[in-house]
Design a protein around this motif. Sequence first.
Motif, PDB file in Angstrom:
ATOM      1  N   LEU A 204       0.866  -1.205  -0.592  1.00  0.00           N
ATOM      2  CA  LEU A 204      -0.299  -0.515  -0.199  1.00  0.00           C
ATOM      3  C   LEU A 204       0.799   1.195  -0.242  1.00  0.00           C
ATOM      4  CD1 LEU A 204      -2.321  -1.682   2.509  1.00  0.00           C
ATOM      5  CD2 LEU A 204      -2.713  -1.542   0.282  1.00  0.00           C
ATOM      6  N   LEU A 205       1.466   1.031   0.237  1.00  0.00           N
ATOM      7  CA  LEU A 205       2.749   2.598   0.068  1.00  0.00           C
ATOM      8  C   LEU A 205       3.747   3.006  -1.346  1.00  0.00           C
ATOM      9  CD1 LEU A 205       5.477   1.224   3.413  1.00  0.00           C
ATOM     10  CD2 LEU A 205       3.597   2.985   3.253  1.00  0.00           C
ATOM     11  N   PRO A 206       4.025   3.461  -1.390  1.00  0.00           N
ATOM     12  CA  PRO A 206       4.789   3.774  -2.612  1.00  0.00           C
ATOM     13  C   PRO A 206       5.834   4.310  -2.618  1.00  0.00           C
ATOM     14  CG  PRO A 206       4.335   6.011  -1.152  1.00  0.00           C
ATOM     15  CD  PRO A 206       3.344   5.020  -0.849  1.00  0.00           C
TER      16      PRO A 206
ATOM     17  N   PHE B 192     -14.328   6.933  -7.653  1.00  0.00           N
ATOM     18  CA  PHE B 192     -13.071   6.193  -7.903  1.00  0.00           C
ATOM     19  C   PHE B 192     -12.015   6.237  -8.425  1.00  0.00           C
ATOM     20  CE2 PHE B 192     -16.858   3.453  -8.018  1.00  0.00           C
ATOM     21  CZ  PHE B 192     -16.700   2.631  -7.726  1.00  0.00           C
ATOM     22  N   ALA B 193     -11.963   8.126  -9.186  1.00  0.00           N
ATOM     23  CA  ALA B 193     -10.612   8.405  -9.455  1.00  0.00           C
ATOM     24  C   ALA B 193     -10.237   8.482  -8.153  1.00  0.00           C
ATOM     25  CB  ALA B 193     -10.780   9.242 -10.761  1.00  0.00           C
ATOM     26  N   THR B 194     -10.498   9.143  -7.323  1.00  0.00           N
ATOM     27  CA  THR B 194      -9.273   9.774  -5.986  1.00  0.00           C
ATOM     28  C   THR B 194      -8.456   8.954  -5.772  1.00  0.00           C
ATOM     29  OG1 THR B 194     -11.303   9.188  -4.794  1.00  0.00           O
ATOM     30  CG2 THR B 194     -11.616  11.328  -5.289  1.00  0.00           C
ATOM     31  N   PHE B 195      -8.497   7.886  -5.874  1.00  0.00           N
ATOM     32  CA  PHE B 195      -7.826   6.746  -5.288  1.00  0.00           C
ATOM     33  C   PHE B 195      -6.281   6.736  -6.381  1.00  0.00           C
ATOM     34  CE2 PHE B 195     -11.347   4.475  -4.047  1.00  0.00           C
ATOM     35  CZ  PHE B 195     -11.470   4.470  -2.825  1.00  0.00           C
ATOM     36  N   ILE B 196      -6.760   7.665  -7.096  1.00  0.00           N
ATOM     37  CA  ILE B 196      -5.649   7.783  -8.351  1.00  0.00           C
ATOM     38  C   ILE B 196      -4.102   8.613  -7.186  1.00  0.00           C
ATOM     39  CG2 ILE B 196      -4.708   8.279 -10.350  1.00  0.00           C
ATOM     40  CD1 ILE B 196      -7.083   7.907 -11.853  1.00  0.00           C
TER      41      ILE B 196
ATOM     42  N   PHE C  69      -6.656   0.122  -9.273  1.00  0.00           N
ATOM     43  CA  PHE C  69      -7.508   0.237  -8.928  1.00  0.00           C
ATOM     44  C   PHE C  69      -8.330   1.221  -9.042  1.00  0.00           C
ATOM     45  CE2 PHE C  69     -11.240   0.586  -5.963  1.00  0.00           C
ATOM     46  CZ  PHE C  69     -12.098  -0.430  -6.606  1.00  0.00           C
ATOM     47  N   GLY C  70      -8.048   2.365  -9.010  1.00  0.00           N
ATOM     48  CA  GLY C  70      -9.199   4.308  -9.309  1.00  0.00           C
ATOM     49  C   GLY C  70      -9.306   3.998 -10.620  1.00  0.00           C
TER      50      GLY C  70
ATOM     51  N   ASN D  96      -3.568   9.565   4.366  1.00  0.00           N
ATOM     52  CA  ASN D  96      -4.409   9.941   3.370  1.00  0.00           C
ATOM     53  C   ASN D  96      -6.074   9.817   3.366  1.00  0.00           C
ATOM     54  OD1 ASN D  96      -1.760  11.089   1.456  1.00  0.00           O
ATOM     55  ND2 ASN D  96      -1.468   9.778   3.032  1.00  0.00           N
ATOM     56  N   LEU D  97      -6.485   9.478   4.050  1.00  0.00           N
ATOM     57  CA  LEU D  97      -8.123   9.257   3.896  1.00  0.00           C
ATOM     58  C   LEU D  97      -8.397  10.092   3.911  1.00  0.00           C
ATOM     59  CD1 LEU D  97     -11.085   7.503   3.392  1.00  0.00           C
ATOM     60  CD2 LEU D  97     -10.643   7.601   6.694  1.00  0.00           C
TER      61      LEU D  97
END
Length: 804
Positions: free
Chosen positions: A51-53, A342-346, A356-357, A619-620
């Motif tokens: 989950l980390l960059p 959904f795109a916000t996850f990008i 996923f986004g 980051n939520l």
Amino acid sequence: MKKKLKAGFWELIARIVLKNRIVILGIIVLITIFLALQWKNIRFSFTEANLLPDTHIVNKEYNAFLDMFGEEGNLIVVGVKDDTFFTPKAFAAWDKLMNDIKSQKEIDLIVSISDLKKLQKNDSLQTFELVPFVDQSKTINQEYLTSIKKELLEKMPFYEGLLFNKKNGTIRSAIYLDKEIVNTLHRKDYIINDFIPKIEAFEKETGIDLKVSGMPYIRTLNARSITDEISLFIGASLLITSLIFFFFFRSFRATLISIIIVIIGVMWTFGLLGLFHFEITVLTALVPSLVIVIGIPNCIFLTNKYQQEFIAHGNKARALQRVITKVGTATLMTNLTTAAGFATFIITQSELLREFGIISSLSIIALFFLCLIIIPIYYSYQPIPKEKHLRHLSRNYTKVFISWIEKTVKYNRRYVYVVAIFLFLVSSIGAFKIKTSGSLIEDMPKNTGFFKDILFFEKEFEGIMPLEITIDTKRKKGVMKLSTLKKMDELQKTIEEIPELSKPISILNLVKYSKQAYYNGNPEYYDLPTSQEQSFILGYAKNATKDSKNNIMKSYVDSTGQVARITTFMRDIETGNMKKIETKLWTKINKVFPADRYKVVMTGKALVFEKGTKYLLDNLITSLLFAVLLISLLMVFMFRSFKMVVVSLIPNLLPLMITAGLMGYFGIPLKPSTILVFSIAFGLSVDDTIHFLAQYRQELTNNNWKIKKSVFATIKESGISMFYTSVVLFAGFSVFMLSDFGGTVALGGLIAVTLIFGMLSNLMLLPCLVLTLNKSLANKQEFIEPKIDVLSKPTEEEDEHLKQ
């Protein structure tokens, strides 16, 4: 002029679609074939979700660890807790099983009781030799097997925690896979087609229940569960949403074309996964089902509009054209807001969420074009709707529901506000009770055998999730210095004091075992050598650490002897407990290892996952605020009214707060799966707001800017479609509750509940707010001509027809 241009654009689209039906269908077929050919590139994830960059310090430290010591998660453990194990028949079967596994090229090393090696002093060579612990020629003798069991438990502390639990006599073998195959498809093929059949054959022959675990094994079976659920979700969501669609419209033709559209959408989703070479993970596996759940409401909205238009003027050609020209923009904007959720996850920089986004937002936009194009083309070839297909527009249950909404808004507006404020306050209290979870196994299917085996090893061996500590002595061969070993011993004693961690493994264990071996195997001497003993015992131990296929310690010191590795295993713990463990360990590390002489790093898959969860939680708020901002900008672009943006946000933020409250009260933690709920639900819930406000603006112009009359006309006009689509979305997302994965169940249930509250909020709280905030409106100032005509005005001819 602007109006004509806007209307002209959709009229042009309608003309192109309806006059070039065969060509357009041909293009869709070609695109579908092209994307189907990309399926060959689809691959499943062979590792846990990172989950980390890539640029995050924790990821960099973990990758540096892998570069030095290789893949950490290559250990499979096979355990047994059975009194009949140390009998000639069972022991012979065990020996055969271990030899069969060891003979495979996929295996790097096996440490098992049947071929266990023990250290023995060789004075002539000044080293220790690994000699067999078990004399295979005597294993047919029950007394001999009883004696070696006793010797193992009482005289082999080196293997305690690795091969046996001294307290209850549980035995296990450590099987180390070739690190080159751990993160490849080869690992899956070996475990499914070779390893598991051997385990099952042993169980059938002896009647002994074997417990199997370890990261390679868990990853493989977990991935298989994800694969199995893809077909379950697609089938169930398609069945349920189609049945609801048919119940509403009572038309096989309408249901059939909706099924065809969403199936094409699913095919395109898989094609996009292959085209971008994205992996199928626990998140991207949900996208095909999301396409179905979101696609059916699109079909409902467009089909409903076609039938309403046909009733209005009885002209099929005009009705088909109006489906595109009158609701094209509305459908586009609702799909854009959904895609935006959904795109916000990008923007999270997490590869898992970014993929996923991208896939979900692209699939939703593609689905919009499929619905808008295929539905008018399909109905152009079909007979006009029959009377039975149009009855749903005036059914009693919808009339009763809409009538109740109207009465509540008209006569009980004050109570609507009281209930809304009450729910907000109660939910706010619940939201503060939400806990976080950074567990690797919490979302795994709990009714599977491999999850029960995880719990077995947690109970018997303190867990199977690796936590790694590396100690850089900053000088070659510094690890084997007695001063360094004493510091490592202090740290390992601290690890042993932490109940959530297993007994640590490091080169220190071998050094202690070397002293025991030097004193002829006496377990009382399992300890660090004294300063007087170090010269000859450490000399023996250094010779014993040379590379050998049978040397279990070869991966615990780097090739230069400068960096040591300590491995421990963790129980499944909460994120808060992980922080306490880290604090305790770092307190000891900072005290024992001076920063100018040592560089200590804590890493491992369990820690990386926990840090990843914390990163997502941090980051939520950013992600959700970005979704709100993005969708607000779309609303401004559509309505060009700040007041309307405020009015639209309140009914959609309240359901999110209610959901957060429910999570707090019911103990549903924030974790990677449930974090997704808020942005997705917000993007979907806003669709109802767009439909309502777009219809409201049109009703204002139709009713000479009489606000109250326009609000109730809007409830009657848009209420049914909002009700239908919300029911489909609720049922569609509820399908995810069939999952064996806890996170997927929570995701589906929470989104479903949020959308129901969102529908009620948009049908009750939104019109109440419009009535309250627009009391002073007597002109068109709050509705400047929008940039986009979300709903086109009826023509004079249509107005005349409707009056008749």
